[in-house]
Write a protein that holds these residues in place. Structure first.
Motif, mmCIF file in Angstrom:
data_model
loop_
_atom_site.group_PDB
_atom_site.id
_atom_site.type_symbol
_atom_site.label_atom_id
_atom_site.label_comp_id
_atom_site.label_asym_id
_atom_site.label_seq_id
_atom_site.Cartn_x
_atom_site.Cartn_y
_atom_site.Cartn_z
ATOM 1 N N MET A 1 0.726 -1.177 -0.211
ATOM 2 C CA MET A 1 0.085 0.014 -0.130
ATOM 3 C C MET A 1 0.756 1.107 -0.037
ATOM 4 O O MET A 1 0.299 2.316 -0.546
ATOM 5 N N ALA A 2 2.001 1.236 0.376
ATOM 6 C CA ALA A 2 3.026 2.227 0.543
ATOM 7 C C ALA A 2 3.347 2.739 -1.034
ATOM 8 O O ALA A 2 3.125 3.988 -1.146
ATOM 9 N N ARG A 3 3.322 1.782 -1.991
ATOM 10 C CA ARG A 3 3.510 2.240 -3.447
ATOM 11 C C ARG A 3 2.424 2.981 -4.019
ATOM 12 O O ARG A 3 2.381 4.013 -4.735
ATOM 13 N N VAL A 4 1.310 2.545 -3.739
ATOM 14 C CA VAL A 4 -0.199 3.049 -3.943
ATOM 15 C C VAL A 4 -0.288 4.187 -3.509
ATOM 16 O O VAL A 4 -0.627 5.118 -4.039
ATOM 17 N N GLU A 5 0.015 4.630 -2.218
ATOM 18 C CA GLU A 5 -0.389 5.741 -1.348
ATOM 19 C C GLU A 5 0.525 6.787 -2.338
ATOM 20 O O GLU A 5 0.321 7.841 -2.393
ATOM 21 N N GLU A 6 1.929 6.342 -2.430
ATOM 22 C CA GLU A 6 2.920 7.384 -3.161
ATOM 23 C C GLU A 6 2.465 7.501 -4.605
ATOM 24 O O GLU A 6 2.563 8.767 -4.939
ATOM 25 N N ALA A 7 1.759 6.968 -5.230
ATOM 26 C CA ALA A 7 1.435 6.981 -6.571
ATOM 27 C C ALA A 7 0.112 7.976 -6.979
ATOM 28 O O ALA A 7 -0.237 8.108 -7.867
ATOM 29 N N ALA A 8 -0.968 7.324 -6.073
ATOM 30 C CA ALA A 8 -2.335 7.636 -5.986
ATOM 31 C C ALA A 8 -2.374 9.181 -5.912
ATOM 32 O O ALA A 8 -1.691 10.175 -5.262
ATOM 33 N N ARG A 9 -3.467 9.790 -6.902
ATOM 34 C CA ARG A 9 -3.637 11.268 -6.943
ATOM 35 C C ARG A 9 -4.290 11.618 -5.565
ATOM 36 O O ARG A 9 -4.726 10.605 -4.860
ATOM 37 N N GLU A 10 -4.222 12.721 -5.185
ATOM 38 C CA GLU A 10 -5.079 13.240 -3.851
ATOM 39 C C GLU A 10 -6.436 12.805 -3.676
ATOM 40 O O GLU A 10 -7.017 12.744 -2.697
ATOM 41 N N ASP A 11 -7.266 12.847 -5.005
ATOM 42 C CA ASP A 11 -8.696 12.821 -4.969
ATOM 43 C C ASP A 11 -9.051 11.130 -5.395
ATOM 44 O O ASP A 11 -9.980 10.959 -5.278
ATOM 45 N N ALA A 12 -7.886 10.394 -5.300
ATOM 46 C CA ALA A 12 -8.385 9.071 -5.557
ATOM 47 C C ALA A 12 -8.919 8.209 -4.555
ATOM 48 O O ALA A 12 -8.474 8.477 -3.577
ATOM 49 N N ILE A 13 -10.058 7.459 -4.816
ATOM 50 C CA ILE A 13 -10.707 6.693 -3.890
ATOM 51 C C ILE A 13 -9.873 5.259 -4.078
ATOM 52 O O ILE A 13 -9.732 4.532 -5.046
ATOM 53 N N ILE A 14 -9.312 4.802 -2.940
ATOM 54 C CA ILE A 14 -8.449 3.671 -3.062
ATOM 55 C C ILE A 14 -9.060 2.508 -2.474
ATOM 56 O O ILE A 14 -9.653 2.347 -1.341
ATOM 57 N N SER A 15 -9.173 1.297 -3.014
ATOM 58 C CA SER A 15 -9.735 0.331 -2.544
ATOM 59 C C SER A 15 -8.994 -1.089 -2.680
ATOM 60 O O SER A 15 -8.242 -1.205 -3.858
ATOM 61 N N THR A 16 -9.262 -2.040 -2.104
ATOM 62 C CA THR A 16 -8.575 -3.487 -2.217
ATOM 63 C C THR A 16 -9.585 -4.564 -2.119
ATOM 64 O O THR A 16 -10.779 -4.491 -1.446
ATOM 65 N N ASN A 17 -9.657 -5.321 -3.014
ATOM 66 C CA ASN A 17 -10.619 -6.429 -3.278
ATOM 67 C C ASN A 17 -10.229 -7.935 -2.501
ATOM 68 O O ASN A 17 -9.613 -8.514 -3.095
ATOM 69 N N THR A 18 -10.526 -7.569 -1.326
ATOM 70 C CA THR A 18 -10.263 -8.881 -0.332
ATOM 71 C C THR A 18 -11.411 -9.285 0.467
ATOM 72 O O THR A 18 -12.226 -8.496 0.705
ATOM 73 N N SER A 19 -11.478 -10.639 0.870
ATOM 74 C CA SER A 19 -12.600 -11.135 1.873
ATOM 75 C C SER A 19 -12.127 -11.681 3.027
ATOM 76 O O SER A 19 -12.929 -12.010 3.740
ATOM 77 N N GLY A 20 -10.936 -11.815 3.057
ATOM 78 C CA GLY A 20 -10.462 -12.540 4.225
ATOM 79 C C GLY A 20 -9.410 -12.165 5.202
ATOM 80 O O GLY A 20 -8.892 -12.506 6.246
ATOM 81 N N LEU A 21 -8.851 -10.683 4.678
ATOM 82 C CA LEU A 21 -8.261 -9.795 5.579
ATOM 83 C C LEU A 21 -8.789 -8.877 6.095
ATOM 84 O O LEU A 21 -9.566 -7.994 5.375
ATOM 85 N N PRO A 22 -8.616 -8.347 7.448
ATOM 86 C CA PRO A 22 -9.251 -7.109 7.783
ATOM 87 C C PRO A 22 -8.858 -5.888 7.450
ATOM 88 O O PRO A 22 -7.698 -5.695 7.140
ATOM 89 N N ILE A 23 -9.916 -5.096 6.681
ATOM 90 C CA ILE A 23 -9.463 -3.930 5.971
ATOM 91 C C ILE A 23 -8.821 -2.922 6.882
ATOM 92 O O ILE A 23 -7.539 -2.120 6.308
ATOM 93 N N ARG A 24 -8.923 -2.546 7.885
ATOM 94 C CA ARG A 24 -8.350 -2.014 8.544
ATOM 95 C C ARG A 24 -6.806 -2.240 9.104
ATOM 96 O O ARG A 24 -5.957 -1.330 9.036
ATOM 97 N N GLU A 25 -6.472 -3.596 8.994
ATOM 98 C CA GLU A 25 -5.081 -3.994 8.900
ATOM 99 C C GLU A 25 -4.238 -3.687 7.755
ATOM 100 O O GLU A 25 -2.920 -3.239 7.841
ATOM 101 N N ILE A 26 -4.900 -3.700 6.644
ATOM 102 C CA ILE A 26 -4.400 -3.241 5.444
ATOM 103 C C ILE A 26 -3.891 -1.794 5.445
ATOM 104 O O ILE A 26 -2.985 -1.433 4.750
ATOM 105 N N ALA A 27 -5.007 -1.038 5.859
ATOM 106 C CA ALA A 27 -4.473 0.344 6.047
ATOM 107 C C ALA A 27 -3.705 0.895 7.228
ATOM 108 O O ALA A 27 -3.236 1.957 7.319
ATOM 109 N N GLU A 28 -3.371 -0.066 7.908
ATOM 110 C CA GLU A 28 -2.318 0.254 9.045
ATOM 111 C C GLU A 28 -1.127 0.880 8.572
ATOM 112 O O GLU A 28 -0.563 0.136 7.545
ATOM 113 N N GLY A 29 -0.475 1.872 9.250
ATOM 114 C CA GLY A 29 0.717 2.490 9.090
ATOM 115 C C GLY A 29 0.701 3.529 7.812
ATOM 116 O O GLY A 29 1.422 4.039 7.285
#
Length: 99
Positions: A1-29
Motif C-alpha cells: 500500500m505504500a507504493r499505491v499511496e505514493e502514486a495515487a492522486r490526492e482525490d483518488a478513492i483507493i480500494s482493495t478486493n479482499t474478503s479474508g483480511l481485515p481492511i483496517r489492518e491493510i490500512a495500518e501504517g
C-alpha cells in the motif's frame, strides 16, 4: 500500500478486493489522508450472475467517498451494492444495508 499511496492522486478513492483480511489492518501504517479515502470492495461470485458489489469502510473511511462510486465502472457494472462494517470475511448475510 505504500507504493499505491505514493502514486495515487490526492482525490483518488483507493480500494482493495479482499474478503479474508481485515481492511483496517491493510490500512495500518498509512497516512490519515490515505485512510480517509480507503475502503474494501468485494464482488460476489460468480460475478456474471451475481452482480453485487460490497463496499467495506474502515472507521477512518470518509463517508464522502460513497457519492463518488455511482459514476465508477465497478458501480455501473453492479446491479446493487452492500455497505457494511468491516469484518474479516465477506457474506451477503453480514450486517449490511442495501444502498
Amino acid at each position: 500500500m505504500a507504493r499505491v499511496e505514493e502514486a495515487a492522486r490526492e482525490d483518488a478513492i483507493i480500494s482493495t478486493n479482499t474478503s479474508g483480511l481485515p481492511i483496517r489492518e491493510i490500512a495500518e501504517g498509512r497516512s490519515e489522508a490515505f485512510r480517509r479515502r480507503f475502503l474494501g470492495t468485494h464482488f460476489f461470485n460468480p460475478p456474471r450472475y451475481l452482480k453485487l458489489l460490497e463496499l467495506i469502510p474502515t472507521a477512518d473511511t470518509d463517508p464522502r467517498c460513497w457519492p463518488a462510486w455511482p459514476g465508477s465502472a465497478a458501480f455501473t457494472w453492479a446491479r446493487g451494492s452492500w455497505w457494511r462494517t468491516t469484518c474479516p470475511t465477506s457474506s451477503a448475510t453480514a450486517s449490511a444495508s442495501t444502498v
